[in-house]
Scaffold this motif. Structure first.
Motif, PDB file in Angstrom:
ATOM      1  N   PRO A  67      -6.618  15.008  -5.567  1.00  0.00           N
ATOM      2  CA  PRO A  67      -7.914  15.708  -4.475  1.00  0.00           C
ATOM      3  C   PRO A  67      -7.896  15.545  -2.836  1.00  0.00           C
ATOM      4  O   PRO A  67      -7.347  14.869  -2.359  1.00  0.00           O
ATOM      5  N   SER A  68      -8.512  16.604  -2.585  1.00  0.00           N
ATOM      6  CA  SER A  68      -7.999  16.789  -0.637  1.00  0.00           C
ATOM      7  C   SER A  68      -8.786  15.467  -0.343  1.00  0.00           C
ATOM      8  O   SER A  68      -9.812  14.969  -1.090  1.00  0.00           O
ATOM      9  N   GLY A  69      -8.525  14.836   0.227  1.00  0.00           N
ATOM     10  CA  GLY A  69      -8.692  13.291   1.052  1.00  0.00           C
ATOM     11  C   GLY A  69      -8.826  12.250   0.602  1.00  0.00           C
ATOM     12  O   GLY A  69      -9.393  10.848   0.747  1.00  0.00           O
ATOM     13  N   LEU A  70      -7.677  11.969  -0.552  1.00  0.00           N
ATOM     14  CA  LEU A  70      -7.753  10.618  -1.273  1.00  0.00           C
ATOM     15  C   LEU A  70      -6.541   9.540  -0.819  1.00  0.00           C
ATOM     16  O   LEU A  70      -5.978  10.494  -0.221  1.00  0.00           O
ATOM     17  N   PRO A  71      -7.049   9.031  -0.449  1.00  0.00           N
ATOM     18  CA  PRO A  71      -6.019   7.980   0.471  1.00  0.00           C
ATOM     19  C   PRO A  71      -5.053   7.911   0.428  1.00  0.00           C
ATOM     20  O   PRO A  71      -4.349   7.230  -1.317  1.00  0.00           O
ATOM     21  N   PHE A  72      -4.098   8.285   0.710  1.00  0.00           N
ATOM     22  CA  PHE A  72      -2.850   7.977   0.044  1.00  0.00           C
ATOM     23  C   PHE A  72      -1.963   8.508   1.546  1.00  0.00           C
ATOM     24  O   PHE A  72      -1.588   8.569   2.446  1.00  0.00           O
ATOM     25  N   ARG A  73      -1.219   6.599   1.063  1.00  0.00           N
ATOM     26  CA  ARG A  73       0.081   6.313   2.409  1.00  0.00           C
ATOM     27  C   ARG A  73       1.882   6.391   2.107  1.00  0.00           C
ATOM     28  O   ARG A  73       2.281   6.104   0.781  1.00  0.00           O
ATOM     29  N   TRP A  74       2.345   6.888   2.860  1.00  0.00           N
ATOM     30  CA  TRP A  74       3.383   7.880   2.642  1.00  0.00           C
ATOM     31  C   TRP A  74       4.226   6.377   3.408  1.00  0.00           C
ATOM     32  O   TRP A  74       4.838   6.643   4.408  1.00  0.00           O
ATOM     33  N   ASP A  75       4.639   5.206   2.520  1.00  0.00           N
ATOM     34  CA  ASP A  75       5.062   4.125   3.430  1.00  0.00           C
ATOM     35  C   ASP A  75       6.349   3.527   2.027  1.00  0.00           C
ATOM     36  O   ASP A  75       6.012   3.856   0.396  1.00  0.00           O
ATOM     37  N   VAL A  76       6.979   2.827   2.435  1.00  0.00           N
ATOM     38  CA  VAL A  76       8.146   1.864   1.485  1.00  0.00           C
ATOM     39  C   VAL A  76       7.677   1.729   0.503  1.00  0.00           C
ATOM     40  O   VAL A  76       7.870   1.095  -0.667  1.00  0.00           O
ATOM     41  N   GLU A  77       6.561   0.173   0.572  1.00  0.00           N
ATOM     42  CA  GLU A  77       5.092  -0.371  -0.067  1.00  0.00           C
ATOM     43  C   GLU A  77       4.960   0.652  -1.243  1.00  0.00           C
ATOM     44  O   GLU A  77       5.250  -0.096  -2.999  1.00  0.00           O
ATOM     45  N   THR A  78       3.781   2.041  -0.837  1.00  0.00           N
ATOM     46  CA  THR A  78       4.232   2.755  -2.059  1.00  0.00           C
ATOM     47  C   THR A  78       4.895   3.374  -2.620  1.00  0.00           C
ATOM     48  O   THR A  78       5.096   2.984  -4.265  1.00  0.00           O
ATOM     49  N   LEU A  79       6.199   3.188  -2.253  1.00  0.00           N
ATOM     50  CA  LEU A  79       7.639   4.059  -3.042  1.00  0.00           C
ATOM     51  C   LEU A  79       8.138   2.884  -4.042  1.00  0.00           C
ATOM     52  O   LEU A  79       8.414   3.173  -4.943  1.00  0.00           O
ATOM     53  N   GLU A  80       7.958   1.386  -3.252  1.00  0.00           N
ATOM     54  CA  GLU A  80       8.558   0.179  -4.026  1.00  0.00           C
ATOM     55  C   GLU A  80       7.344   0.467  -5.436  1.00  0.00           C
ATOM     56  O   GLU A  80       7.930  -0.588  -6.624  1.00  0.00           O
ATOM     57  N   ARG A  81       5.979   0.362  -5.151  1.00  0.00           N
ATOM     58  CA  ARG A  81       4.905   0.274  -6.411  1.00  0.00           C
ATOM     59  C   ARG A  81       5.184   1.229  -7.514  1.00  0.00           C
ATOM     60  O   ARG A  81       4.026   0.816  -8.047  1.00  0.00           O
TER      61      ARG A  81
END
Length: 161
Positions: A67-81
């Motif tokens: 859904p639009s507005g869902l918090p999503f951070r594009w960073d290394v931590e996100t990829l690692e997890r």
């Protein structure tokens, strides 16, 4: 509309280590089937995760179907997890896959790759034989439908040798 060339150029310019799989890999091997996204298996090293984040940052990656507005951070931590990410970008959809069914991760697939030029970018792609194997292992209807064409391409290639 997916800008295949720009997506692959972005990965290449940032030095991302990846292997083309899926529909684009099939196209490289001669498939006439239409694909709408780029599927890649990426190396999960810390340096490569940095490269991936840098490569796609300008194209505003977001979780495809979320859904639009869902918090999503594009960073290394996100990829690692995470492991596998289906993303929408301003250049088109891309699936970043840490592993694929029947194939494993980057290191396991690497011996079964060839260097190709796809959409003007030199990159690694699964061999036709390995592509057929992973599509069969995935077992999805669209993959099973593609196998007959890929096997015909393989037979044609082998006859030409």
């Amino acid at each position: 509309m997916t800008d295949f060339s720009s997506l692959l150029r972005a990965l290449d310019a940032a030095g991302v280590e990846y292997i083309l799989v899926g529909g684009v890999a099939a196209t490289v091997h001669g498939s006439a089937r239409l694909t709408l996204d780029v599927d890649v298996v990426y190396r999960r090293t810390p340096d490569n995760l940095l490269c991936i984040v840098a490569s796609l940052a300008a194209s505003r990656p977001y979780l495809r179907g979320a859904p639009s507005g869902l918090p999503f951070r594009w960073d290394v931590e996100t990829l690692e997890r995470g492991l596998n990410f289906t993303l929408s970008t301003t250049l088109g959809p891309i699936d970043l896959l840490g592993e694929i069914a029947g194939g494993g991760g980057y290191e396991q697939l690497l011996p079964d790759t060839v260097v190709v030029t796809a959409f003007g970018v030199q990159c690694r792609c699964l061999t036709l034989t390995r592509l057929i194997q992973v599509k069969r292992a995935a077992g999805r209807v669209k993959d099973l439908e593609a196998i007959a064409e890929l096997e015909a391409l393989l037979e044609e290639r082998d006859r030409a040798l």
